[in-house]
Design a protein around this motif. Sequence first.
Motif, PDB file in Angstrom:
ATOM      1  N   ARG A  31       0.614  -1.153   0.098  1.00 16.00           N
ATOM      2  CA  ARG A  31       0.082  -0.062  -0.060  1.00 16.00           C
ATOM      3  C   ARG A  31       0.990   1.209   0.044  1.00 16.00           C
ATOM      4  N   PRO A  32       1.806   1.407   0.816  1.00 24.22           N
ATOM      5  CA  PRO A  32       2.766   2.836   0.927  1.00 24.22           C
ATOM      6  C   PRO A  32       3.247   3.011  -0.481  1.00 24.22           C
ATOM      7  N   THR A  33       3.688   1.849  -1.386  1.00 25.61           N
ATOM      8  CA  THR A  33       4.161   2.131  -2.555  1.00 25.61           C
ATOM      9  C   THR A  33       3.321   2.487  -3.591  1.00 25.61           C
ATOM     10  N   VAL A  34       2.285   2.006  -3.362  1.00 24.07           N
ATOM     11  CA  VAL A  34       1.280   2.341  -4.250  1.00 24.07           C
ATOM     12  C   VAL A  34       0.810   3.686  -4.058  1.00 24.07           C
ATOM     13  N   LEU A  35       0.579   4.232  -3.073  1.00 22.10           N
ATOM     14  CA  LEU A  35       0.168   5.568  -2.545  1.00 22.10           C
ATOM     15  C   LEU A  35       1.192   6.634  -3.071  1.00 22.10           C
ATOM     16  N   ILE A  36       2.466   6.167  -2.874  1.00 24.44           N
ATOM     17  CA  ILE A  36       3.677   7.280  -3.314  1.00 24.44           C
ATOM     18  C   ILE A  36       3.537   7.472  -5.003  1.00 24.44           C
ATOM     19  N   TYR A  91     -10.267   2.403  -3.475  1.00 25.72           N
ATOM     20  CA  TYR A  91      -9.746   3.571  -3.836  1.00 25.72           C
ATOM     21  C   TYR A  91      -9.154   4.694  -3.296  1.00 25.72           C
ATOM     22  N   CYS A  92      -9.792   5.016  -2.054  1.00 24.33           N
ATOM     23  CA  CYS A  92      -9.733   5.885  -1.165  1.00 24.33           C
ATOM     24  C   CYS A  92      -8.352   5.841  -0.314  1.00 24.33           C
ATOM     25  N   TYR A  93      -8.036   4.568   0.188  1.00 29.17           N
ATOM     26  CA  TYR A  93      -7.214   3.988   0.977  1.00 29.17           C
ATOM     27  C   TYR A  93      -5.798   3.396   0.240  1.00 29.17           C
ATOM     28  N   TRP A  94      -6.167   3.059  -1.145  1.00 30.92           N
ATOM     29  CA  TRP A  94      -4.682   2.514  -1.730  1.00 30.92           C
ATOM     30  C   TRP A  94      -4.508   3.388  -3.090  1.00 30.92           C
ATOM     31  N   LEU A  95      -5.379   4.366  -3.477  1.00 31.96           N
ATOM     32  CA  LEU A  95      -4.832   5.102  -4.486  1.00 31.96           C
ATOM     33  C   LEU A  95      -5.103   6.529  -4.689  1.00 31.96           C
ATOM     34  N   CYS A  96      -5.937   6.894  -3.881  1.00 26.22           N
ATOM     35  CA  CYS A  96      -6.387   8.599  -4.029  1.00 26.22           C
ATOM     36  C   CYS A  96      -5.041   9.208  -3.561  1.00 26.22           C
ATOM     37  N   PRO A  97      -4.378  10.117  -4.314  1.00 25.83           N
ATOM     38  CA  PRO A  97      -3.252  10.831  -4.072  1.00 25.83           C
ATOM     39  C   PRO A  97      -3.341  11.918  -2.999  1.00 25.83           C
ATOM     40  N   TYR A  98      -4.723  12.668  -3.051  1.00 30.56           N
ATOM     41  CA  TYR A  98      -4.931  13.573  -1.894  1.00 30.56           C
ATOM     42  C   TYR A  98      -5.194  12.860  -0.458  1.00 30.56           C
ATOM     43  N   GLU A 103      -2.468  11.649   4.622  1.00 27.65           N
ATOM     44  CA  GLU A 103      -1.957  10.529   5.746  1.00 27.65           C
ATOM     45  C   GLU A 103      -0.725  10.617   6.007  1.00 27.65           C
ATOM     46  N   ALA A 104       0.228  11.142   4.911  1.00 31.21           N
ATOM     47  CA  ALA A 104       1.652  11.488   5.045  1.00 31.21           C
ATOM     48  C   ALA A 104       1.719  12.448   6.388  1.00 31.21           C
ATOM     49  N   LEU A 105       0.923  13.674   6.211  1.00 30.16           N
ATOM     50  CA  LEU A 105       1.258  14.775   7.177  1.00 30.16           C
ATOM     51  C   LEU A 105       0.827  14.526   8.407  1.00 30.16           C
ATOM     52  N   ARG A 181      -6.828  11.578   8.120  1.00 34.59           N
ATOM     53  CA  ARG A 181      -7.316  11.646   6.740  1.00 34.59           C
ATOM     54  C   ARG A 181      -8.717  12.505   6.958  1.00 34.59           C
ATOM     55  N   PHE A 182      -8.618  13.650   7.349  1.00 33.88           N
ATOM     56  CA  PHE A 182      -9.692  14.732   7.570  1.00 33.88           C
ATOM     57  C   PHE A 182     -10.607  14.769   6.557  1.00 33.88           C
ATOM     58  N   TRP A 183     -10.115  15.146   5.284  1.00 33.67           N
ATOM     59  CA  TRP A 183     -11.193  15.432   4.181  1.00 33.67           C
ATOM     60  C   TRP A 183     -11.766  14.094   3.979  1.00 33.67           C
ATOM     61  N   CYS A 184     -10.936  13.119   3.690  1.00 34.20           N
ATOM     62  CA  CYS A 184     -11.308  11.775   3.303  1.00 34.20           C
ATOM     63  C   CYS A 184     -12.741  11.164   4.035  1.00 34.20           C
ATOM     64  N   ARG A 185     -12.554  11.342   5.492  1.00 29.66           N
ATOM     65  CA  ARG A 185     -13.511  10.848   6.595  1.00 29.66           C
ATOM     66  C   ARG A 185     -14.698  11.799   6.551  1.00 29.66           C
ATOM     67  N   PHE A 186     -14.691  13.119   6.492  1.00 27.51           N
ATOM     68  CA  PHE A 186     -15.702  14.266   6.801  1.00 27.51           C
ATOM     69  C   PHE A 186     -16.453  14.769   5.554  1.00 27.51           C
ATOM     70  N   PHE A 187     -15.669  14.847   4.479  1.00 21.28           N
ATOM     71  CA  PHE A 187     -16.162  15.681   3.283  1.00 21.28           C
ATOM     72  C   PHE A 187     -15.976  15.241   1.811  1.00 21.28           C
ATOM     73  N   CYS A 188     -15.228  14.194   1.712  1.00 17.75           N
ATOM     74  CA  CYS A 188     -15.028  13.770   0.468  1.00 17.75           C
ATOM     75  C   CYS A 188     -16.201  12.910  -0.352  1.00 17.75           C
ATOM     76  N   PRO A 189     -16.567  13.503  -1.537  1.00 14.95           N
ATOM     77  CA  PRO A 189     -17.867  12.852  -1.940  1.00 14.95           C
ATOM     78  C   PRO A 189     -17.768  11.876  -2.671  1.00 14.95           C
ATOM     79  N   VAL A 190     -16.441  11.660  -3.306  1.00 16.43           N
ATOM     80  CA  VAL A 190     -16.162  10.239  -3.896  1.00 16.43           C
ATOM     81  C   VAL A 190     -16.028   9.348  -2.723  1.00 16.43           C
ATOM     82  N   GLY A 191     -15.534   9.477  -1.815  1.00 18.54           N
ATOM     83  CA  GLY A 191     -15.530   8.307  -0.713  1.00 18.54           C
ATOM     84  C   GLY A 191     -16.775   7.854  -0.231  1.00 18.54           C
TER      85      GLY A 191
END
Length: 199
Positions: A31-36, A91-98, A103-105, A181-191
């Motif tokens: 997963r980390p490699t795919v996200l990078i 997608y959200c946890y393996w592929l989404c660059p944002y 997550e990195a931050l 993952r603030f945006w992902c958990r609370f606001f992301c429409p795609v998620g």
Amino acid sequence: SGSFFSVELVILFLIIIIIYIGNKFKISRLRPTVLIISVFTLGFWLNSPIALGNLTALISGNLPSLNERPFWYLLILGTIVLVISLGRNVYCYWLCPYGAVQEALHRVLPIFRYKPASYLEEIAHKVRWVVVWVAVMAAVLIGNPSLASYEPFSVFFKAQGNHGQWIIMLLVLVMAVPVYRFWCRFFCPVGAVLDLLAM
């Protein structure tokens, strides 16, 4: 017109295969490699993560030409196949660059941590669906799927946007430090849409 054998298509195809294998056989170390890779390809290089506008185009039938944008089709349909076949929103946890950037931050800057109460997350999820519905309906009625996209991806990866978009993007990144993952958990429409599809 787009090439069916372009470098970006080959990379995306390989990523989709790796995500499937990683989830099917529970190889989480992939997963980390795919996200990078995603941050640098889908994010900075191509600036084409999935946005609500993409899904709205699919729903409304207002689709781009396959010959002109084969990458779009592989990204959207490949993601849908992954989500349905694996039964979860990969997608959200393996592929989404944002998502990867947030997550990195959160991991690299352990200044302080905050875990929102579960009821706040439930409220946010309900509000998110209202916003998604309004955005999709507006885009469908006007006949322009791109109007549905309100995510701050382009501002971060292309450094293009109005003052409001810059403020939203910066707030999201600041909040991603204490809240995982603030945006992902609370606001992301795609998620939200992909979670529903996974169910």
